[in-house]
Design an enzyme around this catalytic site. Structure first.
Site: not given
Length: 649
Positions: A159-160, A196, A199-200, A224, A227, A263
């Site tokens: 996707l990326g 996408t 996210h990237e 982090v 999370t 998404d």
């Protein structure tokens, strides 16, 4: 992560750079540092559309839809954020980042921020081929000024992918499958809401996958704190709660942008992730998005030469002077009050023979240099908690120095220091994050015979420009391009003039320099580098008028904005400004700011349309005035007394 591991094997320095970036991120995540950028960072974007079939040549409207998604997601104004489960909703945060298609290209020409190429390559992979003209893609625009996004056909279900900060500039940016880009056109469910790219770009701003990239184990971390740990990526559209790694009762934060869900199922960043992104913007991406609100495409953090006055963040000032005992003294403005008080100073010991020179390469970080009575260079630093090596102690850096040193920081944990030696040659040393080069007390000889003090600025990462006055009183220049010194290690480019002051240089954007000197008639003179040539000519200068006494001060608070300060023959402070199209009050005129000054002016700008100017008065005290965007404070000709009896500033 495949790209990250490949870079670790290809580039020996990459691991060290990444370690430095993580150390800085850790300070922010632990609350040890406050983000240096106030308000919203607007990042100029260039979209490289690389298409093989006509359908892949996505429309301007599809690209605009993606920019809209990014601006909603990173500002926490996406409507679906309200669907965050109640236990996680208080953790959601505004990243204070916005995106805009660039309006100026790297050469200064107008642009739509979109460029296109038809390629013979049917589909690309994660090997960066799409990022090079030579391999069927398109070359990156300068990564210190633009976020590069490549939209293309990707193979293998990809996707990326993104490159973490710290990697090569030529491949810096994100790559997105054209059918997972934006919300219209070719965008296809379930990757049809533009997430996408969200996210990237999270990776581009140094966010890790939320599960910590340890496969499906429970030993990984995304570094982090807010999370939850989770056992591997989630896909599709899970139901809340989804428990793994004993993280009940609330389970995985699968709705986070840094998971792998569809998404419609991802819609939030946490405050801890925002702290990491802000650390990235203050550190490895410090040169991007600090210019014209994301629309100019040429904004860069000014990395000016050192000064006794430095601002490391919004509404924060640190001022250093030498007292009558030649010891170093310090005071700071914290946004509310002067510390230790309006007229008091913190004693920092030493016996100095030069004006102190301070730089900051990160919020709450200061490095101060001064020449000692043995003509050696001495250094001390504030690490956010304490002074090193101690409040009154100094690190001896050797050398036999004449006059003031000059220091510049072009990136996190990086310092370059220039001094003039007793032979009047220029000498250089540097801190690379772990050691001084060429050694603790050694220097690189850079030749020349210099009058007065050197000037150094950096308009980008691993870029330095140094200016000196030669024995013929002409201006000379040399530069570091990231690989070598130009025109040579010991050579200089002659820029003409007959100068009676040391040069003062400002870099308000990538590949842009403005240099100021006084001439034999006492007037102020200016020349500039526009990225291609010197103006008004290689050895010519623009005359800006006035009759100036001593050195020039120049600062920039935005691209194509300059503010100049000089002392006149009546010892008053005078000011002129370039607003992007004209000099104010006129080409040769100055605004009289009053006072009777006994030192050169020192100025800094910690925010757009904000200036702080300092001089010493006839009683030896330090005086201050400020421009708040509307008016001078305390008045056009008035000053705030900051006390002390200053011997060198």
């Amino acid at each position: 992560m495949d790209v990250h591991r490949r870079l670790l094997t290809e580039d020996q320095s990459y691991a060290g750079v990444r370690a430095d970036i993580e150390n800085l991120a850790g300070l922010y995540g632990g609350g040890g540092s406050v983000a240096g950028r106030s308000g919203v960072t607007q990042i100029p974007v260039v979209v490289h559309v690389v298409w093989n079939t006509a359908a892949q040549n996505i429309s301007d409207a599809q690209i605009a839809s993606q920019i809209d998604v990014l601006n909603r997601d990173f500002r926490r104004v996406n409507p679906d954020v309200n669907g965050t489960p109640a236990p996680f909703l208080p953790l959601t945060a505004d990243a204070r980042v916005e995106f805009a298609l660039a309006t100026t290209d790297p050469h200064g020409a107008a642009t739509s921020g979109i460029e296109r190429r038809q390629t013979t390559v049917a589909s690309f992979g994660a090997d960066d081929a799409v990022k090079s003209q030579a391999t069927g893609g398109m070359d990156a625009w300068p990564a210190d000024s633009y976020l590069n996004i490549w939209a293309c056909q990707l193979g293998g279900g990809l996707l990326g992918y993104a490159q973490f900060p710290g990697g090569p500039a030529a491949t810096d940016g994100v790559v997105i499958l054209q059918s997972a880009f934006g919300t219209t056109g070719t965008a296809a469910p379930p990757f049809h809401l533009g997430r996408t790219a969200t996210h990237e770009i999270g990776h581009w701003l140094n966010l890790n996958h939320i599960w910590g990239d340890d496969g499906t184990g429970c030993s990984g971390t995304d570094n982090v704190a807010d999370t939850p740990n989770q056992g591997g990526p989630n896909t599709g559209q899970p139901s809340f709660p989804h428990i793994s790694c004993s993280n009940g009762p609330n389970g995985d934060m699968f709705m986070n942008y840094m998971d792998y869900v569809d998404d419609p199922a991802m819609f939030m960043f946490t405050a801890g992730q925002v702290a990491r992104m802000q650390a990235c913007l203050d550190g490895p991406r410090a040169s991007i998005g600090t210019g014209t609100g994301g629309t100019g495409g040429t904004g860069a953090t000014p990395r000016q030469s050192s000064s006794p006055v430095v601002a490391w963040g919004a509404n924060r000032l640190d001022v250093f002077v030498l007292g009558t005992d030649r010891a170093l003294y310090h005071k700071a403005w914290n946004g509310t009050a002067w510390a230790p008080s309006a007229t008091a100073y913190e004693g920092q010991g030493g016996i100095g023979t030069s004006a102190p020179q301070a730089v900051s390469w990160a919020p709450n970080r200061l490095d101060v240099f001064v020449t000692g009575t043995d003509s050696g260079l001495f250094h001390k630093w504030w690490n956010g908690t304490a002074w090193g090596p101690s409040l009154t102690g100094y690190e001896a850096l050797g050398g036999l120095c004449v006059g003031d040193p000059r220091a510049v920081a072009w990136g996190p944990n990086r310092l370059d220091v220039f001094v003039v030696g007793t032979d009047r040659g220029l000498y250089h040393k540097w801190w690379n994050g772990s050691a001084w080069g060429p050694s603790l007390t050694g220097y690189e000889a850079m030749g020349g015979i210099c009058l007065g003090q050197p000037e150094a600025v950096a308009w980008g990462a691993n870029r330095l420009d140094v200016f000196v006055i030669g024995t013929d009183h002409a201006l000379y220049h040399k530069w570091w391009d990231g690989t070598a010194w130009g025109p040579s290690l010991t050579g200089y480019e002659r820029l003409g003039g007959i100068c009676t002051s040391s040069p003062k240089a400002v870099a308000w954007g990538p590949n842009r320099l403005d240099v100021f000197v006084t001439g034999t008639d006492g007037a102020l003179y200016h020349k500039w580098w526009d990225g291609a040539k010197w103006g008004p000519s290689n050895d010519g200068f623009e005359r800006l008028g006035g009759i100036c006494v001593g050195e020039v001060e120049a600062v920039s608070w935005a691209p194509n904005r300059l503010d100049l300060f000089v002392i006149g023959t009546d010892s008053a402070l005078y000011h002129k400004a370039w607003n992007g199209s004209a000099w104010s009050p006129s080409l040769t005129g100055f605004e009289n700011l009053g006072g009777i000054s006994t030192s050169r002016p020192r100025a800094t700008a910690w925010a757009p349309n904000r200036l702080d100017v300092f001089v010493t008065g006839t009683n030896g005290a330090l005086f201050h005035k400020a421009w708040n965007g509307t008016a001078w404070s305390p008045s056009v000709s008035g000053y705030e007394s900051l006390g002390g009896v200053v011997s060198c500033f």
